[in-house]
Structure formats: C-alpha cells, structure tokens
Design a protein around this motif. Structure first.
Motif, PDB file in Angstrom:
ATOM      1  N   PRO A 230       0.798  -1.225   0.158  1.00 46.03           N
ATOM      2  CA  PRO A 230      -0.568  -0.289   0.139  1.00 46.03           C
ATOM      3  C   PRO A 230       0.858   1.218  -0.233  1.00 46.03           C
ATOM      4  O   PRO A 230       0.174   2.159  -0.157  1.00 46.03           O
ATOM      5  CB  PRO A 230      -0.337  -0.505   1.453  1.00 46.03           C
ATOM      6  N   LEU A 231       1.760   1.002  -0.272  1.00 45.68           N
ATOM      7  CA  LEU A 231       2.803   1.926   0.104  1.00 45.68           C
ATOM      8  C   LEU A 231       3.291   2.449  -0.758  1.00 45.68           C
ATOM      9  O   LEU A 231       3.281   3.857  -1.393  1.00 45.68           O
ATOM     10  CB  LEU A 231       4.114   1.962   1.887  1.00 45.68           C
ATOM     11  N   LEU A 409       7.607   5.717  -5.067  1.00 43.89           N
ATOM     12  CA  LEU A 409       7.390   5.089  -5.848  1.00 43.89           C
ATOM     13  C   LEU A 409       6.408   5.329  -6.316  1.00 43.89           C
ATOM     14  O   LEU A 409       6.601   4.250  -7.742  1.00 43.89           O
ATOM     15  CB  LEU A 409       7.980   3.388  -5.611  1.00 43.89           C
ATOM     16  N   ARG A 410       5.784   5.258  -5.779  1.00 41.98           N
ATOM     17  CA  ARG A 410       4.121   5.696  -6.279  1.00 41.98           C
ATOM     18  C   ARG A 410       3.797   6.225  -7.882  1.00 41.98           C
ATOM     19  O   ARG A 410       2.547   6.045  -8.122  1.00 41.98           O
ATOM     20  CB  ARG A 410       2.573   6.380  -5.235  1.00 41.98           C
ATOM     21  N   LEU A 413       6.133   5.424 -13.080  1.00 41.48           N
ATOM     22  CA  LEU A 413       5.449   3.885 -14.107  1.00 41.48           C
ATOM     23  C   LEU A 413       5.961   2.949 -14.685  1.00 41.48           C
ATOM     24  O   LEU A 413       5.530   2.598 -15.584  1.00 41.48           O
ATOM     25  CB  LEU A 413       4.400   5.478 -15.221  1.00 41.48           C
ATOM     26  N   THR A 414       6.925   2.528 -14.075  1.00 44.95           N
ATOM     27  CA  THR A 414       7.990   2.297 -15.041  1.00 44.95           C
ATOM     28  C   THR A 414       7.405   0.446 -14.806  1.00 44.95           C
ATOM     29  O   THR A 414       7.639  -0.434 -15.371  1.00 44.95           O
ATOM     30  CB  THR A 414       9.857   1.910 -14.461  1.00 44.95           C
ATOM     31  N   ALA A 415       7.376   0.257 -13.362  1.00 47.28           N
ATOM     32  CA  ALA A 415       6.748  -0.861 -12.977  1.00 47.28           C
ATOM     33  C   ALA A 415       5.464  -1.781 -13.545  1.00 47.28           C
ATOM     34  O   ALA A 415       4.950  -2.555 -14.275  1.00 47.28           O
ATOM     35  CB  ALA A 415       7.074  -1.440 -11.307  1.00 47.28           C
ATOM     36  N   ALA A 443       3.273  -4.948 -10.078  1.00 47.45           N
ATOM     37  CA  ALA A 443       4.309  -4.495  -9.941  1.00 47.45           C
ATOM     38  C   ALA A 443       4.565  -3.526  -8.786  1.00 47.45           C
ATOM     39  O   ALA A 443       5.404  -3.239  -8.642  1.00 47.45           O
ATOM     40  CB  ALA A 443       3.083  -3.341 -10.939  1.00 47.45           C
ATOM     41  N   GLY A 444       3.534  -3.499  -7.625  1.00 50.90           N
ATOM     42  CA  GLY A 444       4.015  -3.072  -6.517  1.00 50.90           C
ATOM     43  C   GLY A 444       5.132  -3.813  -6.121  1.00 50.90           C
ATOM     44  O   GLY A 444       6.180  -3.859  -5.755  1.00 50.90           O
TER      45      GLY A 444
END
Length: 496
Positions: A230-231, A409-410, A413-415, A443-444
């Motif tokens: 969630p972070l 990191l939120r 958008l690379t992941a 992705a997270g």
C-alpha cells in the motif's frame, strides 16, 4: 485452498538463494558503504530505550542521528545522552500539565511532537489557523502562515518535529518548527539498488523493517514484504488475517508518518470520510495508507454508511458522504484481523472472513479488496525474529528515508508499464477485477524488489507475478465460496 512452501517456491526455483549467515554479515559493510548517512545499525534503536517514550521507529532513529550520530552499536554513554535529551524534549503523558505550567509562566518550551494544522473558516469571522499538538493535549495553538507555506504537509496528515512553543495572552503559539524530513532522490535510490543482488536487497529491506531475515523462509519473507504494497501503490486495498501475536501492525506503526494506524476505539464515517458539520476531510483523504487494526473487535458507528462509503471509495477512489462533499484520494486501505487456528496452525473456519463483522463479509465489499495476506503462515513475533545482537545482518536504511522512498515510488510508472505487458491471466473468461488486482500487486512487488526496473522474466514471475496471484486467490476463494455469482468463472487464478 491450501498451499505448501514447495507449491509457492518449488525446490528448483530460487528458494535455495537465501543468504547464509556469513553472507549476511559481509552485507553490513556493503549497506553502510552504499547508503552512507542514510544507513543505520538497527541495534541502536532497542539499545536506546526510546521505544519506552512512545514514539515510532522512524522518529526514534531521527533522534539517534540528531543526538548521537554514528554507526555501530550504541555505547552506554550514547544511550545515557539520548535518554537525557528525550527526558527534556519528548513529553510523557504525565508531563502535559508541567509543560502548560511552564508556558503559563512565560517560558518557551521545546518538544518533539506530531504537529497538525487546520484553517477554520467561520461565517462573518476572519479565518483562523489552528495547530494541534496531540502529545500535549493542545488543540488550538496559533500558527503562522509562513510555517504553513513552508511545510504544507502540516495541513495534510501533519508532521513530526521539534516545536518551540510560547505563551500568548489568550493561548499558545508555535514559534518555530524543525521537521523530520528525509531528502529523497529516487534516481540515487535506484542506482543504489543496482549494487545488490535480489537476495541481498530482500535481506536489506527486512532488516530495515527491524526483522532478522535469517529467521524467515523465502515465502515468509515475501509475505512480510507484501505489507509494503500500500505504500508503493496508489489505492492498494488489502486484508491480513492471522492469529494474535504475529506482528500485523508492527510495520505500519513504524514505517512512515504518512501511514495512520487505528487500533481500537470507535470508527465513524466522519473519521474515515468527511465531517459534514465542519467540512474537514477524514483520514482517507489526508494519509497515504490507513490501517484498521483488530477489525474483528472494532466498534463501527453507522456500519451501513461506512461499508457503503467504502464500497464506492474502494471501487473508484472517490470520497463522499451524503453528497455534501466529494474528493478523490489515492490512499490505501488495510484491514488487520485476528482469526482462530486449529492444532496444525491452519485457519479453523471454512470461511476465512467468518470472524469479521457481518457487514464486512458482504461479497460486493470483499471483491473490492485486492489482496488477502496469509498472516497465519508467519511465526508469532518474538525477539528471535527481530534484529538483535545475535543477528548476522544489522545495518539497514533509516526508517524515515525508507518510508519516503516507498511513497515516492507511487509516482514511478516503470513497473506499471512492465506489468501491463507481462501479466496476463488464463482461463476462458478471466474476471476483470482479478486481472486488475494481480497486475497492480505484481507492479508493486516489482517496485519494492526491483525499483531500478531491471528484472528478468523468471524473477518477475517468481517474486512478483506468482505472489500476486496467491494474494488475490485468497480473496477469490472467499467470493467463490460465499456467492454463486462468481462460480461462472474458474476457481483458480492462473497465468495465461
């Protein structure tokens, strides 16, 4: 449905890659060399006894760096110096009136405390800027526009820092504020990650969280890291079910001031969404992650209104209450609950959510929860699981820096781009919410373990895709068992 360790990480997969004690010991110097002043020996915190002052780890480590900077174990002299500083600056529950008495005598007082501000606008009156200092029981201190302009987070979730207070004829004023602020350069964080192997990095992450990585299997390490989802991901909504004592709330309490843990007490629509009387937005609008602990025994005011508001929010990220106010939020919502296990330490009830309040078992609500973390597969929290004098790896990242890096990191958008190409579910007709949840979690997990964006297809599958399927499968099993509507789809979520 039950899974075994070999189902999750087969023996021919990277399970054998766990680091040995000698490799973990050698990693101490590497972490310190790569991260320099952003690294800290995690043994320093318990030795300081700052936990007894009631402050979270991200604050306590900031105090250590401010008062006794350095690496290695905390010496007796350093511990004494820290406690003397804390006695002067960190107020205990019994010291509120002493501080107020000093203010009434015209003294200025410095305290380390969370500080939160709001602007009160009343018809026919000038707007008032009001600061709240919860540790002191002060809810109406004067604060200047200059401080609010310099630190806008004071108006959001609030900030920890050293506050200098002075008395006014009609109250108390915030004279100055020195915040806890970690400077985040995400590119440097990514470059630092490149210097570590995957297993080294996972060990560093767990040590940063206060755990001894050598005390956990690879699957257990993964479940601990999943608590970070969630972070790093916006609107990541999760549930963790486990017996008492597995440390479900331990990480959330100590990771970041942008995470709000609610443990016990009454939970109302005004607290979560918005106070219609004052127009003040609730926790879901002001924090990055809101965690409800001990959900099975929590008291909910107007439960129908809460679950109705949550269903809308979990589905589309919109907060509203009775149509009077509306805003968007990317806050993650996490529920933690205790469940009963049998003699083999497996869930006793056929339905994992059977012990939750009835209104939280509604399938339309559960479907909007992306993940169920199987906390019953983790050991009960004990000193042997935490960083100690006997741990081979003791150097990790400072908690305030690490928490801010995860939240930063939120916006990367690379992941997401990688997962959109790599995550495809099989079956005749994959359920849309399953696809969305698995893709977001994969992705997270990539952001957590591969923030630099470099990952092989094999590692992405083993450490991102497969755990994401398992997390969503826990929710899907509940939906499948509770509501025949979901049985038009296949029971198992699998890769295309």
């Amino acid at each position: 449905m039950t899974f075994s360790e070999t189902d999750f990480f087969p023996v021919d997969a990277p399970q054998a890659g766990l680091l040995g004690a000698d490799e973990l010991r050698a990693l101490n110097e590497k972490v310190a060399a790569v991260f320099k002043s952003l690294a800290i020996d995690k043994r320093r915190l318990p030795a300081s006894q700052l936990g007894g002052r009631g402050i979270p780890a991200y604050v306590a480590e900031w105090v250590l760096e401010k008062v006794v900077p350095g690496q290695g174990e905390l010496t007796a002299a350093e511990a004494t110096k820290v406690l003397e500083w804390a006695a002067k600056v960190i107020p205990g529950p019994s010291e509120q009136n002493i501080i107020k008495h000093r203010l009434a005598q015209g003294q200025t007082v410095k305290v380390l405390t969370p500080l939160q501000a709001e602007v009160q606008i009343k018809k026919g009156k000038e707007p008032e800027r009001v600061a709240q200092l919860s540790l002191l029981g002060i809810s109406d201190a004067y604060i200047s526009d200059a401080l609010l302009d310099e630190y806008p987070d004071l108006l959001r979730q609030g900030m920890w820092g050293v506050v200098q207070l002075g008395a006014l004829p009609d109250g108390v004023a915030v004279l100055s504020f020195q915040p806890m602020q970690a400077s985040i350069n995400l590119n440097l964080y990514k470059e630092a990650r490149k210097k570590f192997t995957l297993h080294e990095w996972r060990a560093v992450l767990l040590t940063t969280l206060g755990f001894d990585p050598s005390a956990f299997s690879e699957t257990q390490q993964t479940w601990l890291l999943c608590r970070l989802l969630p972070l790093v991901q916006k609107n990541m909504h999760m549930m963790e079910l486990a017996p008492k004592g597995t440390g479900k709330s331990f990480m959330y309490e100590n990771i970041s001031p942008k995470v709000r843990l609610i443990s016990g007490g009454n939970i109302s629509p005004a607290v979560l969404f918005v106070n219609n009387a004052s127009g003040n937005w609730g926790l879901l609008a002001r924090f990055k992650v809101v965690v409800l602990d001990e959900v099975q025994t929590s008291k909910f005011e107007k439960p129908e209104e809460i679950v109705g508001g949550l269903k809308g929010y979990l589905a589309n990220g919109k907060l509203t209450r009775g149509g009077l106010h509306e805003t968007a939020s990317d806050c993650g919502f996490v529920m933690l609950a205790n469940i009963t296990l049998d003699d083999e330490q497996r869930p006793l009830k056929n339905s994992l959510v059977e012990e939750l309040p009835k209104f939280l078992r509604e399938t339309a609500f559960l479907d909007r929860i992306k993940a169920l973390v199987p906390g019953w597969e983790l050991p009960k929290l004990s000193s042997r699981l935490l960083v100690s004098l006997d741990s081979p790896l003791t150097v990790g990242l400072k908690s305030d820096f690490f928490g801010d890096a995860l939240v930063a990191l939120r916006e990367d958008l690379t992941a997401e781009s990688y997962a959109s190409r790599a995550v495809k579910l099989g079956g005749k007709m994959p359920y849309r919410r399953n696809e969305e949840a698995v893709r977001s979690m994969a992705a997270g997990l990539m952001k957590i373990q591969f923030p630099h964006g470099e990952v092989s297809s094999e590692d992405f599958y083993a450490y991102c895709f497969k755990p994401a399927i398992r997390l969503r499968q826990g929710i899907w099993d509940e939906l499948y068992g509770l509501d025949s509507e979901y049985r038009q789809y296949e029971a198992l979520i699998k890769q295309a």
